[in-house]
Scaffold this active site. Structure first.
Site, PDB file in Angstrom:
ATOM      1  N   CYS A  99       0.839   1.126  13.121  1.00 37.76           N
ATOM      2  CA  CYS A  99      -0.596   1.431  13.240  1.00 37.76           C
ATOM      3  C   CYS A  99      -1.033   1.072  14.661  1.00 37.76           C
ATOM      4  CB  CYS A  99      -1.417   0.713  12.182  1.00 37.76           C
ATOM      5  SG  CYS A  99      -1.128  -1.055  12.083  1.00 37.76           S
TER       6      CYS A  99
ATOM      7  N   ASP B 152      15.009 -13.355   2.535  1.00 37.93           N
ATOM      8  CA  ASP B 152      15.135 -14.772   2.918  1.00 37.93           C
ATOM      9  C   ASP B 152      16.417 -15.010   3.713  1.00 37.93           C
ATOM     10  OD1 ASP B 152      16.829 -14.332   0.828  1.00 37.93           O
ATOM     11  OD2 ASP B 152      16.013 -15.881  -0.496  1.00 37.93           O
TER      12      ASP B 152
ATOM     13  N   GLY C 276       0.809  -1.227   0.000  1.00 34.89           N
ATOM     14  CA  GLY C 276       0.000   0.000   0.000  1.00 34.89           C
ATOM     15  C   GLY C 276       0.835   1.265   0.000  1.00 34.89           C
ATOM     16  N   LYS C 277       1.876   1.282   0.849  1.00 40.38           N
ATOM     17  CA  LYS C 277       2.692   2.503   0.962  1.00 40.38           C
ATOM     18  C   LYS C 277       3.723   2.592  -0.160  1.00 40.38           C
ATOM     19  CE  LYS C 277       1.701   2.742   5.867  1.00 40.38           C
ATOM     20  NZ  LYS C 277       1.032   1.433   6.016  1.00 40.38           N
TER      21      LYS C 277
END
Length: 411
Positions: free
Chosen positions: A361, A290, A244-245
């Site tokens: 958040c 990874d 999203g960002k």
């Protein structure tokens, strides 16, 4: 939560679907959003109103689980009969007339309202939260602020869009949606945001399929802005998730420069690839973490680093009400250790003179400002200076709870 009167007829198949969904969420620990997605595919004949009933009723009962269970005098694990009793409490408090089905025989309507009034005087029942969470919130934020904040976090979240400026403008998108009878408004101090005046399924629109917008809360949209990116920079989004960002950063950078989107979960990066293609964001390069080598290769090489750290998610309870029941105090203690480790390690990717944003958040200072202070006091943090931070509380903003801090690496 208030009791009010609604003229509504309950339909048996919709109520059954809701009870089935609650069984999966409460007794089997399934995620509410996934369960609801499945439920909505159950009957092709359901219209938009039927689907809205199932989704919203399920979410409501998940949100108020503790309060309703207390009123219904039922405990986990819930039998089907228990869930019908909880459902009857939900309907009674909404003033919905109960049909004469066997599940609703002997529903004590007056007693339900009396118990509701009584329990509404006690915050942990009124706001329907576990004891430990109520104690933690009050301890970290103080009684007055926590009382207001948890009330705000129990409201249904608005639908907020972030306009993809790589493909359109806010004005054009607003007009495009208006033609579909989807009414939106601008939000002050959120340059790319459009708020829906009424809830609607925006994912079926051509505008969405053509990548003209993403659904992203207003507070979350401030994070990319906070990073001060410019076209041509090399930017690392270190905990990118489904991106999203990163997508927002791509539009702020006008597709120029490089965004390295990293995550420990490869499947999230695959989703980011799909979204980037739809949005026409060409400067994002996903890299799966990874091993530590992936990070080490970038030491001192990034103009900007975004650490959107894993956290308790308490700021986004409005859209994930089931998180209240899944979260455990041990998880929060462990995630704080992870946050500090990530800060220590990922901050090394910032080049001298570069900047970094630490964001969560969460609304808890122990995950936010305290983490930044701990980092700055450490050996690794000595080379950084604190520029500014921003704490967003839902009861003040009307949007999700968020935190972001901007740090600069000394030259």
């Amino acid at each position: 939560m208030q009791a009010y009167k609604i003229k509504m007829r309950l339909h048996r198949n919709l109520c059954f679907a809701t009870i089935d969904g609650l069984t999966l969420i409460f007794n089997e620990g399934k995620y509410a959003d996934k369960v609801i997605q499945q439920l909505l595919k159950r009957d092709k004949r359901w219209g938009a109103r039927d689907r809205a009933f199932v989704a919203e009723t399920t979410y409501e009962i998940v949100r108020w689980k503790r309060l309703y269970s207390e009123i219904a005098e039922v405990k986990e694990p819930y039998s089907r009969e228990d869930l019908w009793r909880v459902f009857a409490v939900w309907a009674t408090l909404r003033g919905i007339k109960l049909p004469d089905w066997k599940y609703f025989e002997n529903t004590p309507s007056r007693k339900i309202k009396g118990r509701f009034d009584e329990l509404s005087k006690i915050r942990k029942f009124k706001e329907s939260i576990p004891d430990w969470l109520d104690e933690a919130g009050e301890k970290e934020l103080g009684k007055a602020v926590w009382t207001k904040e948890i009330e705000a976090l129990n409201q249904q979240a608005d639908v907020i869009l972030r306009v993809n400026t790589l493909k359109t403008t806010k004005e054009k998108l607003q007009a495009e949606l208006f033609d579909l009878e989807i009414d939106t408004e601008f939000i002050k101090d959120h340059p790319s945001a459009l708020k829906l005046k009424e809830r609607a399924n925006v994912f079926t629109t051509e505008a969405f399929k053509n990548g003209h917008f993403e659904v992203q809360d207003a507070s979350s949209q401030l994070v990319a802005e906070f990073l001060n990116v410019e076209p041509g920079m090399r930017v690392v989004d270190a905990c990118a998730g489904a991106g999203g960002k990163a997508l927002h950063l791509a539009s702020l950078m006008e597709n120029k420069g490089q965004i390295i989107a990293m995550d420990i979960y490869d499947h999230k990066l695959k989703e980011l690839k799909r979204r980037a293609k739809r949005d026409g964001a060409h400067n994002i390069e996903p890299r799966h973490i990874d091993s530590t080598k992936v990070i080490k290769k970038l030491y001192d090489k990034a103009d900007r680093v975004l650490i959107d750290a894993p956290c308790s998610g308490l700021g986004i309870l409005r859209r994930n009400p089931d998180a209240k029941w899944k979260l455990q105090p041990e998880f929060i203690e462990n995630i704080k250790k992870t946050q500090q480790e990530i800060l220590q390690q990922y901050s090394r990717m910032v080049k001298p003179g570069g900047q970094m944003v630490y964001a969560t958040c969460s609304i808890l200072p122990s995950e936010n400002k305290n983490q930044v202070d701990t980092f700055l006091a450490s050996e690794m943090g000595e080379v950084f200076t604190f520029v500014k931070d921003k704490s967003i509380l839902a009861h003040k903003s009307g949007f999700d709870g968020f935190y972001m801090a901007l740090l600069e690496k000394k030259k």
